[in-house]
Design a protein around this motif. Structure first.
Motif, short mmCIF file in Angstrom:
data_model
loop_
_atom_site.label_atom_id
_atom_site.label_comp_id
_atom_site.label_asym_id
_atom_site.label_seq_id
_atom_site.Cartn_x
_atom_site.Cartn_y
_atom_site.Cartn_z
N UNK A 1 -25.83 -64.26 36.97
CA UNK A 1 -27.12 -63.71 37.40
C UNK A 1 -27.17 -63.66 38.91
N UNK A 2 -28.32 -63.29 39.48
CA UNK A 2 -28.44 -63.25 40.94
C UNK A 2 -28.16 -64.62 41.54
N UNK A 3 -27.45 -64.63 42.67
CA UNK A 3 -26.95 -65.90 43.25
C UNK A 3 -28.07 -66.92 43.51
N UNK A 4 -27.97 -68.03 42.83
CA UNK A 4 -28.92 -69.15 43.02
C UNK A 4 -28.19 -70.44 42.70
N UNK A 5 -28.58 -71.51 43.39
CA UNK A 5 -27.90 -72.79 43.21
C UNK A 5 -28.93 -73.91 43.17
N UNK A 6 -28.77 -74.81 42.23
CA UNK A 6 -29.64 -75.99 42.20
C UNK A 6 -28.78 -77.23 42.18
N UNK A 7 -29.26 -78.26 42.87
CA UNK A 7 -28.60 -79.56 42.79
C UNK A 7 -29.65 -80.59 42.43
N UNK A 8 -29.37 -81.36 41.39
CA UNK A 8 -30.22 -82.51 41.12
C UNK A 8 -29.46 -83.74 41.59
N UNK A 9 -30.04 -84.45 42.53
CA UNK A 9 -29.36 -85.63 43.09
C UNK A 9 -30.01 -86.88 42.53
N UNK A 10 -29.19 -87.91 42.36
CA UNK A 10 -29.70 -89.18 41.86
C UNK A 10 -29.18 -90.30 42.74
N UNK A 11 -30.01 -91.30 42.92
CA UNK A 11 -29.63 -92.43 43.74
C UNK A 11 -30.32 -93.70 43.27
N UNK A 12 -29.96 -94.80 43.89
CA UNK A 12 -30.53 -96.10 43.51
C UNK A 12 -31.23 -96.72 44.70
N UNK A 13 -32.28 -97.46 44.39
CA UNK A 13 -32.98 -98.20 45.41
C UNK A 13 -33.36 -99.55 44.79
N UNK B 1 -21.17 -88.34 43.76
CA UNK B 1 -20.19 -87.82 42.80
C UNK B 1 -20.83 -86.69 41.98
N UNK B 2 -20.05 -85.66 41.71
CA UNK B 2 -20.55 -84.59 40.84
C UNK B 2 -20.44 -85.05 39.39
N UNK B 3 -21.56 -85.07 38.67
CA UNK B 3 -21.59 -85.65 37.32
C UNK B 3 -21.71 -84.61 36.22
N UNK B 4 -21.96 -83.36 36.58
CA UNK B 4 -22.11 -82.33 35.55
C UNK B 4 -22.85 -81.14 36.11
N UNK B 5 -23.20 -80.21 35.23
CA UNK B 5 -23.91 -79.04 35.72
C UNK B 5 -24.03 -77.96 34.68
N UNK B 6 -24.27 -76.75 35.17
CA UNK B 6 -24.43 -75.61 34.29
C UNK B 6 -23.99 -74.37 35.07
N UNK B 7 -23.33 -73.45 34.40
CA UNK B 7 -22.83 -72.26 35.08
C UNK B 7 -23.28 -71.02 34.32
N UNK B 8 -23.99 -70.12 35.01
CA UNK B 8 -24.49 -68.92 34.35
C UNK B 8 -24.29 -67.70 35.25
N UNK C 1 -24.74 -86.26 41.43
CA UNK C 1 -25.58 -85.06 41.33
C UNK C 1 -25.07 -84.14 40.24
N UNK C 2 -25.97 -83.30 39.74
CA UNK C 2 -25.57 -82.23 38.85
C UNK C 2 -25.83 -80.91 39.56
N UNK C 3 -25.09 -79.89 39.17
CA UNK C 3 -25.09 -78.62 39.90
C UNK C 3 -25.34 -77.47 38.93
N UNK C 4 -26.38 -76.68 39.18
CA UNK C 4 -26.59 -75.46 38.40
C UNK C 4 -26.22 -74.27 39.27
N UNK C 5 -25.25 -73.51 38.80
CA UNK C 5 -24.74 -72.37 39.56
C UNK C 5 -25.07 -71.10 38.81
N UNK C 6 -25.78 -70.18 39.45
CA UNK C 6 -25.96 -68.85 38.87
C UNK C 6 -25.24 -67.87 39.80
N UNK C 7 -24.23 -67.21 39.27
CA UNK C 7 -23.37 -66.36 40.10
C UNK C 7 -23.36 -64.94 39.56
N UNK C 8 -23.44 -63.95 40.47
CA UNK C 8 -23.41 -62.56 40.01
C UNK C 8 -22.06 -62.18 39.41
N UNK C 9 -20.99 -62.70 39.99
CA UNK C 9 -19.65 -62.50 39.42
C UNK C 9 -18.78 -63.68 39.84
#
Ligand code: ADP
Ligand code: MG
Length: 328
Positions: free
Chosen positions: A128-140, A119-126, A88-96
């Motif tokens: 701003x007002x607290x918000x979190x996104x996770x993009x998950x990937x899997x196989x089938x 496994x955490x594969x990457x992300x983005x950190x900014x 998964x990748x993780x986008x974190x927006x944090x106020x501080x």
């Protein structure tokens, strides 16, 4: 602490499960992109989920709970496709940058990631007002992803686990927790259990599948409209936990039908496959219940108090009206 030392310290620590070796991940955190090698004979499935403070969780919610909830809810989408979680990748927006918050969040994220085998594969950190996104990937395995569109007349409608617990947990967020039932229900809200193993077992047999994020009726209705069919449900077969029955007997069924965020699976399976699937599911520690059957035309009918009633898929209010009418 700048952004790079933050990432290094909390999200790219090699001693943590979160970034441990993953065969498919050619490049993880630390480059412009992650690089993923999809195993032969598999499809890549992926999904993005966002949590915003005060919309999806209350202000001041515990960072560890947020981590479990974010990853649990995201991975649940992989479970609904019958996929194995990979990264998964993780986008974190944090106020501080609060070290204690990041410590608690990243520790629990690592625990959740280890639990789901992701496994955490990457992300983005900014900032701003607290918000979190996770993009998950899997196989089938190729062509085996469970879609919402495959339900046919006569298929059984099944659900994993118990429903309504998370809705009950929501009522407990600001309360003092006084007993085990309440603790359990609140935990079901904050730490949903994505049903990865059930999804992977079920994909061999199921005709359609969805995870229950908006409520059983609303999510089942997505299967119905995608598949152009109707559903008949027996209210007595809808699985409800003992904890919920003790905590709120008068709301239990309504919450089980319409309360969201249980992150259980709802799937349809051809009737002749049901006994085989039931047998295979015995190895799982989560129960799976057949609650109804797919029918012709559209909409949902529910059997309660000795007769059938139509019920609106979106319907908290509709259902309470219905209950009142049929009880009086
Ligand atoms: P770029 O500027 O090229 O987008 P960044 O400087 O944002 O890269 O990120 C550097 C590296 O750290 C990248 O590999 C990125 O995926 C990773 N990263 C950034 N934020 C996070 C985070 N919150 N969690 C995990 N990895 C992150
Ligand atoms: Mg770059």
């Amino acid at each position: 602490m700048d952004e790079f030392s933050l990432i290094k310290r909390f999200f790219d620590d090699p001693h943590r499960q979160m970034t441990k070796h993953n065969q498919s991940l050619v490049q993880g955190i630390g480059d412009d992109c992650a690089v993923l090698s999809v195993p032969d004979g598999h499809d890549l499935v992926f999904s993005l989920d966002t949590l915003v403070e005060s919309v999806h969780f209350p202000v001041g919610a515990n960072a560890g709970d947020i981590a479990w909830r974010l990853l649990g809810a995201s991975v649940s989408d992989l479970a609904a496709m019958g996929a194995q979680a990979n990264n998964f990748t993780l986008a974190l927006t944090l106020p501080q940058l609060t070290e204690a918050w990041l410590q608690d969040f990243s520790e629990n994220l690592a625990l959740a990631a280890a639990c789901y085998g992701i496994t955490l594969a990457g992300g983005d950190t900014t900032k701003g007002p607290l918000a979190l996104s996770a993009q998950v990937q899997g196989f089938v395995p190729k062509g085996m992803a469970m879609l919402r569109s495959g339900a046919s007349v006569g298929d059984f409608i099944c659900v994993s686990g118990t429903l309504g617990d998370s809705r009950a947990g929501l009522t407990l967020i600001d309360s003092e927790i006084v007993d085990e039932d309440q603790r359990y229900l609140l935990e079901r809200y904050y730490r949903p259990t994505p049903r990865l193993e059930v999804g992977q077992l079920v994909r061999e047999h199921a005709s359609a599948c969805i995870d229950i994020s908006d409520g059983l009726l609303a999510d089942l209705n997505h299967i119905l409209s995608r598949s152009n069919v109707a559903a008949k449900i027996n209210s007595q077969s809808v699985p409800i936990s003992d904890a919920l029955l003790r905590y709120a007997p008068e709301h239990a069924l309504q919450w089980a039908l319409t309360g969201g965020e249980d992150f259980e699976l709802c799937f349809t399976v051809p009737a002749e496959r049901w006994s085989t699937l039931q047998y295979e599911l015995q190895a799982q520690d989560v129960p799976v219940s057949a609650i109804g059957v797919i029918a012709e035309s559209s909409g949902i009918e529910i059997f309660q108090d000795g007769h059938w009633e139509s019920i609106a898929a979106d319907g908290f209010n509709h259902f309470s009206t219905y209950k009142k009418e049929t009880r009086d």
